[in-house]
Structure formats: C-alpha cells, structure tokens
Design a protein around this motif. Structure first.
Motif, PDB file in Angstrom:
ATOM      1  N   GLY A   1     -20.615  65.735  21.201  1.00  0.00           N
ATOM      2  CA  GLY A   1     -20.766  65.598  22.632  1.00  0.00           C
ATOM      3  C   GLY A   1     -20.226  66.764  23.432  1.00  0.00           C
ATOM      4  N   ALA A   2     -19.898  67.876  22.750  1.00  0.00           N
ATOM      5  CA  ALA A   2     -19.319  69.034  23.424  1.00  0.00           C
ATOM      6  C   ALA A   2     -20.241  70.237  23.320  1.00  0.00           C
ATOM      7  CB  ALA A   2     -17.963  69.376  22.802  1.00  0.00           C
ATOM      8  N   PHE A   3     -19.946  71.258  24.107  1.00  0.00           N
ATOM      9  CA  PHE A   3     -20.729  72.491  24.052  1.00  0.00           C
ATOM     10  C   PHE A   3     -20.476  73.220  22.744  1.00  0.00           C
ATOM     11  CE2 PHE A   3     -21.700  76.921  25.249  1.00  0.00           C
ATOM     12  CZ  PHE A   3     -22.991  76.739  25.697  1.00  0.00           C
ATOM     13  N   MET A   4     -19.216  73.279  22.316  1.00  0.00           N
ATOM     14  CA  MET A   4     -18.856  73.867  21.025  1.00  0.00           C
ATOM     15  C   MET A   4     -18.954  72.779  19.953  1.00  0.00           C
ATOM     16  SD  MET A   4     -18.236  77.014  21.505  1.00  0.00           S
ATOM     17  CE  MET A   4     -18.161  78.066  22.946  1.00  0.00           C
ATOM     18  N   LYS A   5     -19.778  73.020  18.947  1.00  0.00           N
ATOM     19  CA  LYS A   5     -20.051  71.973  17.968  1.00  0.00           C
ATOM     20  C   LYS A   5     -19.081  71.957  16.790  1.00  0.00           C
ATOM     21  CE  LYS A   5     -23.583  70.614  20.318  1.00  0.00           C
ATOM     22  NZ  LYS A   5     -23.441  69.411  21.159  1.00  0.00           N
ATOM     23  N   THR A   6     -18.468  73.094  16.478  1.00  0.00           N
ATOM     24  CA  THR A   6     -17.594  73.158  15.310  1.00  0.00           C
ATOM     25  C   THR A   6     -16.187  73.595  15.694  1.00  0.00           C
ATOM     26  OG1 THR A   6     -18.009  75.488  14.787  1.00  0.00           O
ATOM     27  CG2 THR A   6     -19.583  73.867  13.925  1.00  0.00           C
ATOM     28  N   ILE A   7     -15.241  73.272  14.831  1.00  0.00           N
ATOM     29  CA  ILE A   7     -13.858  73.685  15.054  1.00  0.00           C
ATOM     30  C   ILE A   7     -13.769  75.200  15.149  1.00  0.00           C
ATOM     31  CG2 ILE A   7     -11.556  73.789  14.025  1.00  0.00           C
ATOM     32  CD1 ILE A   7     -12.051  71.045  12.830  1.00  0.00           C
TER      33      ILE A   7
ATOM     34  N   VAL B   1      -1.027  81.283  28.238  1.00  0.00           N
ATOM     35  CA  VAL B   1      -2.128  80.361  27.969  1.00  0.00           C
ATOM     36  C   VAL B   1      -2.002  79.775  26.564  1.00  0.00           C
ATOM     37  CG1 VAL B   1      -4.642  80.073  27.882  1.00  0.00           C
ATOM     38  CG2 VAL B   1      -3.638  81.716  29.472  1.00  0.00           C
ATOM     39  N   VAL B   2      -2.154  78.463  26.471  1.00  0.00           N
ATOM     40  CA  VAL B   2      -2.186  77.754  25.184  1.00  0.00           C
ATOM     41  C   VAL B   2      -3.412  76.851  25.194  1.00  0.00           C
ATOM     42  CG1 VAL B   2      -1.054  76.013  23.745  1.00  0.00           C
ATOM     43  CG2 VAL B   2       0.306  77.819  24.805  1.00  0.00           C
ATOM     44  N   ALA B   3      -4.093  76.768  24.063  1.00  0.00           N
ATOM     45  CA  ALA B   3      -5.310  75.944  23.978  1.00  0.00           C
ATOM     46  C   ALA B   3      -5.200  74.931  22.851  1.00  0.00           C
ATOM     47  CB  ALA B   3      -6.534  76.836  23.765  1.00  0.00           C
ATOM     48  N   TYR B   4      -5.744  73.755  23.092  1.00  0.00           N
ATOM     49  CA  TYR B   4      -5.868  72.720  22.062  1.00  0.00           C
ATOM     50  C   TYR B   4      -7.345  72.498  21.768  1.00  0.00           C
ATOM     51  CZ  TYR B   4      -0.939  71.457  22.233  1.00  0.00           C
ATOM     52  OH  TYR B   4       0.442  71.484  22.122  1.00  0.00           O
ATOM     53  N   ILE B   5      -7.646  72.304  20.503  1.00  0.00           N
ATOM     54  CA  ILE B   5      -9.002  71.987  20.067  1.00  0.00           C
ATOM     55  C   ILE B   5      -9.054  70.479  19.854  1.00  0.00           C
ATOM     56  CG2 ILE B   5     -10.841  72.545  18.442  1.00  0.00           C
ATOM     57  CD1 ILE B   5      -9.666  74.980  19.963  1.00  0.00           C
TER      58      ILE B   5
ATOM     59  N   TYR C   1      -7.471  68.906  16.664  1.00  0.00           N
ATOM     60  CA  TYR C   1      -7.568  69.589  15.381  1.00  0.00           C
ATOM     61  C   TYR C   1      -6.665  70.805  15.246  1.00  0.00           C
ATOM     62  CZ  TYR C   1     -11.850  66.827  14.906  1.00  0.00           C
ATOM     63  OH  TYR C   1     -12.746  65.794  14.828  1.00  0.00           O
ATOM     64  N   ALA C   2      -6.440  71.519  16.348  1.00  0.00           N
ATOM     65  CA  ALA C   2      -5.683  72.764  16.247  1.00  0.00           C
ATOM     66  C   ALA C   2      -5.077  73.132  17.588  1.00  0.00           C
ATOM     67  CB  ALA C   2      -6.586  73.896  15.752  1.00  0.00           C
ATOM     68  N   LYS C   3      -4.035  73.955  17.516  1.00  0.00           N
ATOM     69  CA  LYS C   3      -3.388  74.522  18.690  1.00  0.00           C
ATOM     70  C   LYS C   3      -3.476  76.036  18.570  1.00  0.00           C
ATOM     71  CE  LYS C   3       1.176  74.785  20.924  1.00  0.00           C
ATOM     72  NZ  LYS C   3       2.567  74.249  20.880  1.00  0.00           N
ATOM     73  N   VAL C   4      -3.955  76.683  19.621  1.00  0.00           N
ATOM     74  CA  VAL C   4      -4.163  78.131  19.584  1.00  0.00           C
ATOM     75  C   VAL C   4      -3.231  78.780  20.612  1.00  0.00           C
ATOM     76  CG1 VAL C   4      -5.823  80.006  19.829  1.00  0.00           C
ATOM     77  CG2 VAL C   4      -6.575  77.793  18.923  1.00  0.00           C
ATOM     78  N   THR C   5      -2.369  79.671  20.122  1.00  0.00           N
ATOM     79  CA  THR C   5      -1.465  80.411  20.988  1.00  0.00           C
ATOM     80  C   THR C   5      -1.647  81.897  20.720  1.00  0.00           C
ATOM     81  OG1 THR C   5       0.405  80.529  19.451  1.00  0.00           O
ATOM     82  CG2 THR C   5       0.178  78.509  20.760  1.00  0.00           C
TER      83      THR C   5
END
Length: 451
Positions: free
Chosen positions: A205-211, A232-236, A429-433
């Motif tokens: 249901g998202a624009f990005m289909k894969t991790i 900036v920190v991002a969560y998947i 699924y993941a945290k991106v820093t």
C-alpha cells in the motif's frame, strides 16, 4: 549556460554544480525556463539519476526559491515529522502532540492528498471550523505558546517543489529517487525545524514496495539533511496492511484521538511512540530509552491529548467537551460487513482498501476533486486475527446504501484467509541514520503472497 546545455549535460550523465542547479531552478520559478524544457530536464534526471552532491544542491536550490521559516528563537528544541504516506496513516496527529507534551516545539506544515487517501490537511479539515491556513506570525506564535502546529504549507515555501511536482505528475517522472528526496526534504528544510523524523512506508500500500527501496530513499534524505545542517533519522515501516483500523478523514482523526486516550490499535500506538520518542531523543539530547519513557508517560497521563486539543482550539476547531473529542462529521449510512467464511485473516490488501475508500469519496483522483470527510472504513479485524461469521469484519460509512453494497463486495475480495494463524508482520523494519542502517527485523518484504 543556455537551457539546452543543462538538458544535454544531464542527458549525457554529467554532474551539475551547485551554482548551475541554483540558477536553473530559480530561472524556472521566475518563468524564464518554459515547461517543455524543464520537462526534458526532468526526464534526463529520471534516466541518468543524480549524485548525492547534486541531490543536496537541488534540494537547497528548491529551498532558496522561496521563503523559509526561522525557528532559531526556539534553539535546538524544534522538531518535524514526515511520512511518505499510506493507507490509514494518521501518525502526525499522535506523534506531534506526544512530542510536544515532552517539550519539543513541533512545527509542521503538511499537504493534501492525491490518490487513494486524503492528506494530513484533508484529515485535519474534517474537524468543524478548524483553520489550516495560518500566517507566519500566527504560526510562530502558536509554536511559542502551545508548542504544536499542524497547518497547510504556504505558497511561498519552496515554490519550486510545487511547480516541479505538477510537471513530474504529467511527464511520468514522479518515481525518481533524487526528485522524490529533494521534493520531500525541500519542504522540511524550508519549514525550519532542526530535527526531522521520517516515516518511510514500504509494502503493497506504499509508494516504495521493498525494504531496499525504502532504505535507499531514507538514506538519501538523511544525507540531504546532514548536508543542509539538519539532524534527520528515518524509520522504514510496514504498509502491507492498513495502519490502524480506520481509513477515511474524520474516522482517522477520531482514531488518532482514541490513540491519544490510550485506546488505539497496537500497530498505530507502537509506531507513534517510537517516532515521537526519536524526535524527543534528538531535540532534547537525552537517551532514546528515556525519551520513550517520557513519551509513554505523556500518552498514559493524557498530556498528549491535551496538546492536540489545545492545537485544535487555537486554530479555531470545535471540541466536544462532553466526549472529549473534536467535532467531526458523520456519514448518513453505517453498514456492517460480515465475513463469508471463518478463519484467520492472512492479509488485508492495503492498496485495495485505500481505493475503496477513495471511491466512497475519502480520497481524490484529480486535484480538483472534493473530499468527503465523513466516509470511509473501520476494520474490526486485522491480519492475524480469527474471524467468525457472527462478528463484523468491518463497518462502512457511506452516503448511500448502494455505495455500501458495492464497497462491501470489493472489501470482501481484498481479504485473504488462512486456516492457520499467520506469522506476525513487524511494524517497522529498519532505522536509518547518518551512521548507518539498523535492521530491526530481518525479513523479506511482502512476506505473504498477494493474489
């Protein structure tokens, strides 16, 4: 440099300098570059990509194409949050108030939705009489007094993004990673917050289909933030099924309020607590564990709900004091949907439910379409739950019974059943820093077959 030269250099895979990109973008905003030449350049970027340096320079050029907000009077306590969007995504209405209740100055400008869900501002406008257009003076005053603002983006904030997105939308260049990243980050940087938490949705249901796609986008945006002086920190996070149980503008606001009361669905609550804790951790420079403890305390004490109420009333919205909820519209038809069989729910197709809600009027196919704030879907079961024939699977909120019947037929087709209880899907699924990628759940995305 002549416009044709800009196009040719990107077509041939060459890198443009910061000065060249600034001149190119600013000239376009001023009307000196026609749409057909910018469209050709966007296609060249789509095909050739951009280096990390170019992407940051493009973002900075888009930021400087208009006004920026100066939040420096609040020091390092300013925070913002952005989600790449998904079905049932009402996290801003929970994350913002919780972080604000913990002392962060949450200054958020949001947009409207296009496609199968309403945007944050569409959802907020389902509250009776609320104002989503604020002057810069009112915006700053509310940040100072309440510590929380969610309002519409001003026309003068990163105007290049609005122009470029409209062109990308009609030239098949929307799904270009550097263009997506610069679009998102230009608005966030221009809005002035020092600390930005990103929620990158991945799945059906998202624009990005894969991790991996989500991580690549997240890493690009985190890098842009660092280059332009932001933390900036991002969560998947997962978007294979709708987030929470409600889909539809007023229904999602109601669910967000129930979550702030401590009665929200576990998936929504868990993600919001993590995102809010990350913002508090970054802004207040305390440990993530302490920040999470503080956020949970703000949730259980009702301080987060009180912040949301203060924001609604400050922006003119009506609040039902007796029920302690905002005044929201109600659809004339309430329709119960029952399962055609017993068993475990293996999957609920997020995209299909989003499309059903859009057909009811909760989203828009074209920018000029009107949103119906009252309609939508409330799920009573989620993936992994056992469903009997006697208990309702969902409730539809519609304008007519004919709409409800059509929506019911499509909703039942959007559910996949299993005789065995399926494995639980992680909420994130993941945290991106800037330091790297933390894999929270080593699991293949789309873990179940979609029919």
């Amino acid at each position: 440099m002549h416009p044709v030269d800009y196009i040719a250099r990107k077509r041939d895979g060459h890198e443009l300098t910061k000065e060249e990109l600034t001149a190119w973008i600013h000239s376009y905003v001023k009307g000196a570059i026609p749409d057909y030449q910018m469209a050709a350049w966007l296609m060249a970027v789509y095909l050739q990509g951009m280096s990390k340096g170019e992407t940051s320079a493009l973002t900075e050029a888009m930021v400087s194409s208009g006004e920026t907000l100066d939040l420096s009077e609040f020091g390092t306590l300013t925070g913002d949050k952005h989600s790449t969007g998904g079905v049932g995504d009402k996290t801003s209405f929970v994350v913002g108030p919780l972080a604000a209740a913990c002392g962060v100055k949450v200054a958020k400008m949001s947009g409207r939705g296009l496609s199968h869900t309403g945007g944050t501002i569409d959802k907020l406008e389902s509250i009776a009489q609320i104002r989503t257009s604020l002057s810069v003076t009112d915006f700053m005053a509310q940040v100072k007094q309440i510590g929380l603002v969610i309002c519409g983006q001003t026309a003068d904030l990163a105007p290049a993004d609005k122009l470029l997105y409209a062109l990308r939308d009609v030239t098949a260049t929307v799904d270009s990673l550097p263009l997506i990243a610069s679009s998102i980050m230009s608005k966030k940087i221009a809005a002035g917050a020092q600390h930005i938490v990103l929620d990158v949705k991945v799945g059906e249901g998202a624009f990005m289909k894969t991790i991996e796609q989500g991580i690549e986008l997240a890493a690009t945006m985190v890098g842009i933030g660092a280059d332009l002086g932001r933390n900036v920190v991002a969560y998947i996070t997962d978007m294979n099924a709708p987030l929470g149980r409600s889909i539809g503008n007023a229904l999602e606001v109601y669910e967000a309020v129930q979550t702030l009361k401590g009665n929200g669905p576990k998936d929504l609550t868990d993600i919001c607590v993590v995102l809010a804790a990350e913002m508090v951790h970054l802004a207040k420079k305390i440990s993530f564990e302490q920040a999470k403890t503080d956020v949970i305390a703000a949730l259980t004490s009702g301080q987060g709900l009180e912040k949301f109420k203060q924001m609604v009333e400050a922006q003119g919205g009506l609040w039902d004091q007796a029920q302690n909820i905002p005044v929201l519209p109600q659809a004339p038809v309430t329709w119960q949907v029952y399962a055609m069989q017993e068993g475990y729910i293996e999957t609920i197709h997020a995209l299909q439910l989003g499309q059903i809600a859009m057909e009811l009027g909760a989203g828009r196919e074209r920018k000029e379409d009107a949103i119906d704030p009252a309609v939508g879907i409330v799920l009573h079961k989620q993936p992994g739950d056992f469903c009997t024939l006697e208990a309702p699977l969902a409730t539809l909120y519609t304008r007519t019974e004919a709409q409800a019947r059509r929506a019911q037929e499509k909703l039942l087709k959007a559910v996949k059943w299993s005789a065995l209880q399926p494995e639980a899907v992680p909420h994130y699924y993941a945290k991106v820093t800037l330091d790297g990628i933390l894999r929270i759940a080593e699991q293949t995305l789309l873990p179940r077959e979609f029919a």
